[in-house]
Write a protein that holds these residues in place. Sequence first.
Motif, PDB file in Angstrom:
ATOM      1  N   SER A 112       0.841  -1.187   0.000  1.00 40.53           N
ATOM      2  CA  SER A 112       0.000   0.000   0.000  1.00 40.53           C
ATOM      3  C   SER A 112       0.880   1.242   0.000  1.00 40.53           C
ATOM      4  N   VAL A 113       0.452   2.267  -0.734  1.00 42.90           N
ATOM      5  CA  VAL A 113       1.146   3.558  -0.718  1.00 42.90           C
ATOM      6  C   VAL A 113       0.096   4.654  -0.587  1.00 42.90           C
ATOM      7  N   ASP A 114       0.447   5.714   0.118  1.00 43.55           N
ATOM      8  CA  ASP A 114      -0.487   6.809   0.361  1.00 43.55           C
ATOM      9  C   ASP A 114      -0.335   7.855  -0.749  1.00 43.55           C
ATOM     10  N   LEU A 115      -0.871   7.488  -1.940  1.00 45.78           N
ATOM     11  CA  LEU A 115      -0.766   8.362  -3.099  1.00 45.78           C
ATOM     12  C   LEU A 115      -2.057   8.333  -3.896  1.00 45.78           C
ATOM     13  N   ASP A 116      -2.299   9.407  -4.609  1.00 53.20           N
ATOM     14  CA  ASP A 116      -3.366   9.413  -5.600  1.00 53.20           C
ATOM     15  C   ASP A 116      -2.736   9.153  -6.969  1.00 53.20           C
ATOM     16  N   PHE A 117      -3.233   8.126  -7.643  1.00 51.21           N
ATOM     17  CA  PHE A 117      -2.684   7.778  -8.951  1.00 51.21           C
ATOM     18  C   PHE A 117      -3.433   8.580 -10.013  1.00 51.21           C
ATOM     19  N   THR A 118      -2.947   9.796 -10.234  1.00 52.71           N
ATOM     20  CA  THR A 118      -3.665  10.754 -11.065  1.00 52.71           C
ATOM     21  C   THR A 118      -3.309  10.654 -12.548  1.00 52.71           C
ATOM     22  N   ASP A 119      -2.230   9.979 -12.879  1.00 51.06           N
ATOM     23  CA  ASP A 119      -1.823   9.847 -14.276  1.00 51.06           C
ATOM     24  C   ASP A 119      -2.204   8.473 -14.802  1.00 51.06           C
ATOM     25  N   THR A 120      -2.657   8.421 -16.040  1.00 51.89           N
ATOM     26  CA  THR A 120      -3.117   7.170 -16.645  1.00 51.89           C
ATOM     27  C   THR A 120      -2.489   6.992 -18.012  1.00 51.89           C
ATOM     28  N   LEU A 121      -2.041   5.779 -18.287  1.00 49.77           N
ATOM     29  CA  LEU A 121      -1.570   5.419 -19.619  1.00 49.77           C
ATOM     30  C   LEU A 121      -2.704   4.690 -20.328  1.00 49.77           C
ATOM     31  N   TYR A 122      -3.213   5.292 -21.395  1.00 46.67           N
ATOM     32  CA  TYR A 122      -4.237   4.657 -22.224  1.00 46.67           C
ATOM     33  C   TYR A 122      -3.527   3.969 -23.387  1.00 46.67           C
ATOM     34  N   ALA A 123      -3.707   2.656 -23.521  1.00 49.26           N
ATOM     35  CA  ALA A 123      -2.881   1.951 -24.489  1.00 49.26           C
ATOM     36  C   ALA A 123      -3.618   0.907 -25.323  1.00 49.26           C
ATOM     37  N   THR A 124      -4.489   0.136 -24.730  1.00 48.41           N
ATOM     38  CA  THR A 124      -5.059  -1.027 -25.405  1.00 48.41           C
ATOM     39  C   THR A 124      -6.360  -0.690 -26.132  1.00 48.41           C
ATOM     40  N   PRO A 125      -6.454  -0.969 -27.438  1.00 47.81           N
ATOM     41  CA  PRO A 125      -7.714  -0.740 -28.152  1.00 47.81           C
ATOM     42  C   PRO A 125      -8.788  -1.729 -27.705  1.00 47.81           C
ATOM     43  N   ALA A 126      -9.863  -1.206 -27.165  1.00 54.91           N
ATOM     44  CA  ALA A 126     -10.924  -2.068 -26.636  1.00 54.91           C
ATOM     45  C   ALA A 126     -11.490  -2.976 -27.711  1.00 54.91           C
ATOM     46  N   ASP A 127     -11.591  -2.469 -28.931  1.00 53.51           N
ATOM     47  CA  ASP A 127     -12.177  -3.224 -30.034  1.00 53.51           C
ATOM     48  C   ASP A 127     -11.501  -4.580 -30.218  1.00 53.51           C
ATOM     49  N   SER A 128     -10.186  -4.619 -30.086  1.00 52.70           N
ATOM     50  CA  SER A 128      -9.453  -5.877 -30.268  1.00 52.70           C
ATOM     51  C   SER A 128      -9.814  -6.897 -29.201  1.00 52.70           C
ATOM     52  N   LEU A 129      -9.984  -6.429 -27.959  1.00 56.32           N
ATOM     53  CA  LEU A 129     -10.363  -7.341 -26.880  1.00 56.32           C
ATOM     54  C   LEU A 129     -11.774  -7.860 -27.074  1.00 56.32           C
ATOM     55  N   TYR A 130     -12.680  -6.985 -27.474  1.00 55.36           N
ATOM     56  CA  TYR A 130     -14.075  -7.403 -27.649  1.00 55.36           C
ATOM     57  C   TYR A 130     -14.197  -8.477 -28.723  1.00 55.36           C
TER      58      TYR A 130
END
Length: 419
Positions: free
Chosen positions: A235-253
């Motif tokens: 556990s860490v006392d942080l807010d994870f405010t940054d996000t890496l958007y990477a995977t195309p949902a269409d391929s998973l669906y």
Amino acid sequence: MPKLHQIFEESEVFSQSMTGFALYDPETETMLYERESDQFYVPASNTKILTLYAAMNELPDTLPSLRYAVRNDTLYFQGTGDPGFLNPNFEFTEVYDFLKSRDEVMVFTDQNYSDEHFGAGWAWDWYPAAYAPEKSPFPIYGNMMRLQTEQVALVQLNEETPVKPKFFERYIERDEWNGEEIQLVKRSQRSNDILYTPKADTARQERNVPFVYDNDLFVEMLSDTLGREVQYAESVDLDFTDTLYATPADSLYKRFMVVSDNFIAEQLMLMISEQQFGEMNTTRGIRFALDEYFDDLPQRPNWRDGSGLTKYNLVTPHSLVMLLEKLVNDFGEEKVLSYFPIGGVRGTISGLYRAPEGEEPYVYAKTGTLSNTTALSGYIFTDSGRRLNFSILNNNYVIGNNQMRLEMQKIMEFIKENY
């Protein structure tokens, strides 16, 4: 001309099954035929239709693959449940490239994961089965090791590359064939130890075996993969405010629907929960989806996992044909059909429901199979030019699943020619 009712009533196969059926015409908004359509049945992988609708509504087109925060010289990161990282069924590299390029000290935490690694009601002896990998907060390699077998006098593991990823070579032990053992490779129930038994055979294939997931194993594997140390913090006392958007949902669906990939389906439900609550929990994600997206169905499903592996799931044919129409209304027929197996063409129905030579495919449908359970729900295009929605759910029989599928094919052919 015989009626659909007559075909069901005179069938020796359906007489041995509890069968529910619904045939819906969206143009007239009427049910053309019903057979116990408001009764609940185990849907098996037809459950994935619910997962698809929930994911398409809740998740963005490019999925969040990890969340992170930088403090001083340290990169803290956590997973979102995205199953694409180093998954051999895809060629996604964005997450790997991101982690590989970072100069900071790297610390992984799974404090946003609050779930079990197996679904409710899954059979305990599925632990080594390729169709039931463990759920996890940050999947890696599809949460499976892939053992390479080849024919060299006896079938044995490839000497140069016995397993992928190479990390798992340390767990392999050779065992002598006792003349009775029929498994070439087997995994211990509670560990990742692999015994393989060379023996005379003609098989040459890749054996997919899920691994036991835990935090220590994950950071060790990730360190090995990246060629640098990755640490773990509970556990860490942080807010994870940054996000890496990477995977195309269409391929998973497309993959989880067309080939019925259970692992992707389960991880998508975790992602829905994480997206909505910042916490990965399948039950919480399902409850949210039921209230938010399925409250207008004729009968509220009893929905317990993302894939349909558990027999705790219960749904009615009536609700499924209406859900199929919600999909088309919300996302368009062309897009929705691109996610479904096609009769005689692709996916889990490539060998069934084949159109006559020279004609276009006429069945786009999701299959479902468990012991004593066979399901098929989707769209059928008739010779008169209609697109109809159908759902047929068969439970509690002791004949073979193939007998049931062949009888279902007769129903599909009749509808195509007569409606």
